[in-house]
Structures are given as C-alpha cells and as structure tokens.
Design a protein around this motif. Sequence first.
Motif, mmCIF file in Angstrom:
data_model
loop_
_atom_site.group_PDB
_atom_site.id
_atom_site.type_symbol
_atom_site.label_atom_id
_atom_site.label_comp_id
_atom_site.label_asym_id
_atom_site.label_seq_id
_atom_site.Cartn_x
_atom_site.Cartn_y
_atom_site.Cartn_z
ATOM 1 N N ASP A 113 0.797 -1.205 0.000
ATOM 2 C CA ASP A 113 0.000 0.000 0.000
ATOM 3 C C ASP A 113 0.838 1.267 0.000
ATOM 4 O OD1 ASP A 113 0.877 -0.322 2.567
ATOM 5 O OD2 ASP A 113 -0.976 0.347 3.504
ATOM 6 N N THR A 114 1.686 1.500 1.005
ATOM 7 C CA THR A 114 2.300 2.805 1.166
ATOM 8 C C THR A 114 3.141 3.214 -0.036
ATOM 9 O OG1 THR A 114 4.119 1.749 2.359
ATOM 10 C CG2 THR A 114 2.326 2.657 3.668
ATOM 11 N N ASN A 133 5.144 -2.215 16.369
ATOM 12 C CA ASN A 133 6.288 -1.565 15.737
ATOM 13 C C ASN A 133 6.504 -2.009 14.290
ATOM 14 O OD1 ASN A 133 7.008 -0.131 18.118
ATOM 15 N ND2 ASN A 133 7.910 -2.014 18.953
ATOM 16 N N TYR A 134 5.492 -2.609 13.707
ATOM 17 C CA TYR A 134 5.606 -3.072 12.311
ATOM 18 C C TYR A 134 5.927 -1.890 11.401
ATOM 19 C CZ TYR A 134 4.342 -5.426 7.939
ATOM 20 O OH TYR A 134 4.356 -5.973 6.678
ATOM 21 N N ASN A 135 6.920 -2.064 10.522
ATOM 22 C CA ASN A 135 7.334 -0.935 9.685
ATOM 23 C C ASN A 135 7.508 -1.304 8.213
ATOM 24 O OD1 ASN A 135 9.623 -2.462 9.810
ATOM 25 N ND2 ASN A 135 10.976 -0.834 10.566
ATOM 26 N N GLU A 186 -4.383 -1.386 10.544
ATOM 27 C CA GLU A 186 -4.707 -1.485 11.968
ATOM 28 C C GLU A 186 -4.541 -2.910 12.481
ATOM 29 O OE1 GLU A 186 -8.171 1.178 13.235
ATOM 30 O OE2 GLU A 186 -8.497 1.004 11.068
ATOM 31 N N LEU A 187 -4.810 -3.898 11.644
ATOM 32 C CA LEU A 187 -4.584 -5.292 12.020
ATOM 33 C C LEU A 187 -3.096 -5.570 12.184
ATOM 34 C CD1 LEU A 187 -7.180 -6.876 9.619
ATOM 35 C CD2 LEU A 187 -7.186 -7.220 12.094
ATOM 36 N N TYR A 188 -2.296 -5.032 11.272
ATOM 37 C CA TYR A 188 -0.845 -5.230 11.371
ATOM 38 C C TYR A 188 -0.300 -4.616 12.655
ATOM 39 C CZ TYR A 188 0.068 -7.360 6.809
ATOM 40 O OH TYR A 188 0.130 -8.250 5.747
#
Length: 364
Positions: A3-4, A148-150, A140-142
């Motif tokens: 996505d990002t 700290n998921y990046n 939001e699930l991640y």
Amino acid sequence: MSDTKKWANAEDGSFKRQVSSFRETISPSHAIFKPAKGRYWLYVSLACPWAHRTLITRALKGLTSVIGVSVVHWNMDAKGWRFLPYSASSADELGDVYSPASGIACTPTSSSVSSVTNDSQRLGVDGTIEHNYHYNRLKELYYKAHPNYNARFTVPVLWDLETQTIVNNESSEIIRILNSGVFDEFADPEKNQLDLLPKELEAQIDEINSWVYNTINNGVYKAGFAESPQVYEKEVSSVFEHLQKVEHILRINYDTAVSKYGAEGAVSKLFLINEQLTEADVRLYPTIVRFDPVYVQHFKCNLSTIRDGFPMVDLWLRNLYWNIPAFRDTTNFDHIKLHYTRSHPRVNPLGITPLGPVPAILPL
C-alpha cells in the motif's frame, strides 16, 4: 500487494517484491496455533492474485464455514487497503451480502464502470466491513499484531481470533496450511478429501511453481512496474517465453486426454499435471484469469492475449472457471479491473478503466 508505496524498484529500474513477515503455521502440535472451527479469519482483496489463491483453496477444501473472510475495498488509496465503514445497519445486512465462497458476491463484469467512483461504498459490492474489530484499515490489524511493524501492509492475512495476531501473510504458505488436512474434521465432508499437494507429485508441483512464480505470477509485475525500457523488454519477453512453456505442457496433456476420453471429455481433464487438479493449477490461475482483462494493457504484456495466442492455456483457464465453482465463485472481474486501473496512478495517471475485453472470459 502493498500500500504505502505501490512497488519497490532497484537502481536498475527492476521490480523487487517485499518478503512476507509473518510465517507461522497451524497444526495440532503447534504451541499456539492449533486447528479449530471459527478461530481463524482471512483478510483478502478480490483484486489481488496472491489473495485469490487462498480463497480458491478455502473453497476447494470445504472451509467456507470454518474460516471467515473480510474483503477490502478494490481501491487501494494513499493510505492503503481499507474496509467499508462499520455501522449497526451494515452488520445487520451481513447475512444478505456475505458469500461463503468469496466474502462478497462475485458477479459478471459490468458493461461499464465509468460511473463507479473510487470512494464508492456499496456494501457487499465494493467490499465488506472488517467483521471482528470494526477497523477501517488493514494496517490497523498489522499494528495490533505488531505495534512496531514498519513494512508494507499486504493481503492476504491469515488471522488468529484467539490470540488476536497474524499467523501468516505469505500466500504460498497459507494455501499449504489450508490444504494440509488440519481442518478436515471441521470441513465440508464432500470436499475435504481433495489433496492439492499429493506426496508423489510434490517435487513436480514445486518445480512448476518455481518457474511459474518467477516468470509469470511475478513476471507480469516485473514487466508492468519496470522503470527502464531494457528491463521491461527483458521481463515481458520472459513472460511470453514461459507462457509458451505452459502451452506446450498443456498441449501434451490435452492430446493424451483426447486419446483416452475424446475431444469433449478431454477438456475436464486438462490440468498442469496428469489429469489432476493440484496446487500448480491454483497458483497459475489467478495470473491467467487477469491477463486479458488487465495485464495486456495495464502492464504492457501485449505481445498477445491468452485467448488469441495460447489456445491450450485459454482452454485450461475456461475449464477451471466454468467447470469448478471454487474458481468462478472467487473471481470478480470488476474488482480486478477497477483496482489495477484506479490504484496505480504512475501506470495509469488518468484512472480510466478500459471496457474490454468482452467477455472478460470466453464461454466453454
């Protein structure tokens, strides 16, 4: 699918796919993730070929009443994948729009999508709500699983409702979990005997999967997201070289089946390995069913269409789509066409969605 940033490219302009982060499995001997009915949930996009293979496997294995599904909106905007807004009324309507096979009803492609806007919120058409926590975004699930998921927020996601975390987000591993038999005691008894990865064929399946993934599944992305003419020409040539390899395999299999069952009976026996539906077919199908509607124009894979240039691949595709409901019921051409053409502004800056091909898939 990410996505990002819509894709990652090396200095030479070639596309590099992100490695999945969550790689656990489910088994009776696992310390945490044990099989149970209603404990696990799939988060998918109907547009994404990697998510599509998990939906097909879920349906083939009779797990539609065992593992729930939420479907993101087809448009991936600057903030990533999103769900339709939750409300009490939308939850009440769930029984009307929830399709066990796919998450939402998969209907034939519209004759025109020009009136459909990127912020369309048709419940059960553009996507579903997020059923479990009423989140608005996949990210939001991640973050719930790993604050700290990046990395990028991709589908599919296999989620554990008990520990409230991600079990796995690698599609090739999810389909093996679903096929492994760990859910057989809860599955539809008419379907759970199917084994997509029989031991005696595993080496052959792995060999086909290896080159199909690199040159066809991911190959169309490497061609479509290439940022130099040299890389594009190399990758698109590889795609068609290996489509021809698939054509050759299917031609041999079809001729063998004709000699045994006649021309009419041979069609239903047309698979990549012997006369048996396997994981190899499940992994190739999502790319081929998207090829003519999307990859030909959007990813510039236009040396030929499947229907005009690869008669055996096209016949194989139509056999799966029309003869095996798990493939047809999880294929949504509107989501496929709208997602690619509206979510990749660098590839299609005006966001115009082509009308063709008509039909999206030929009759059998």
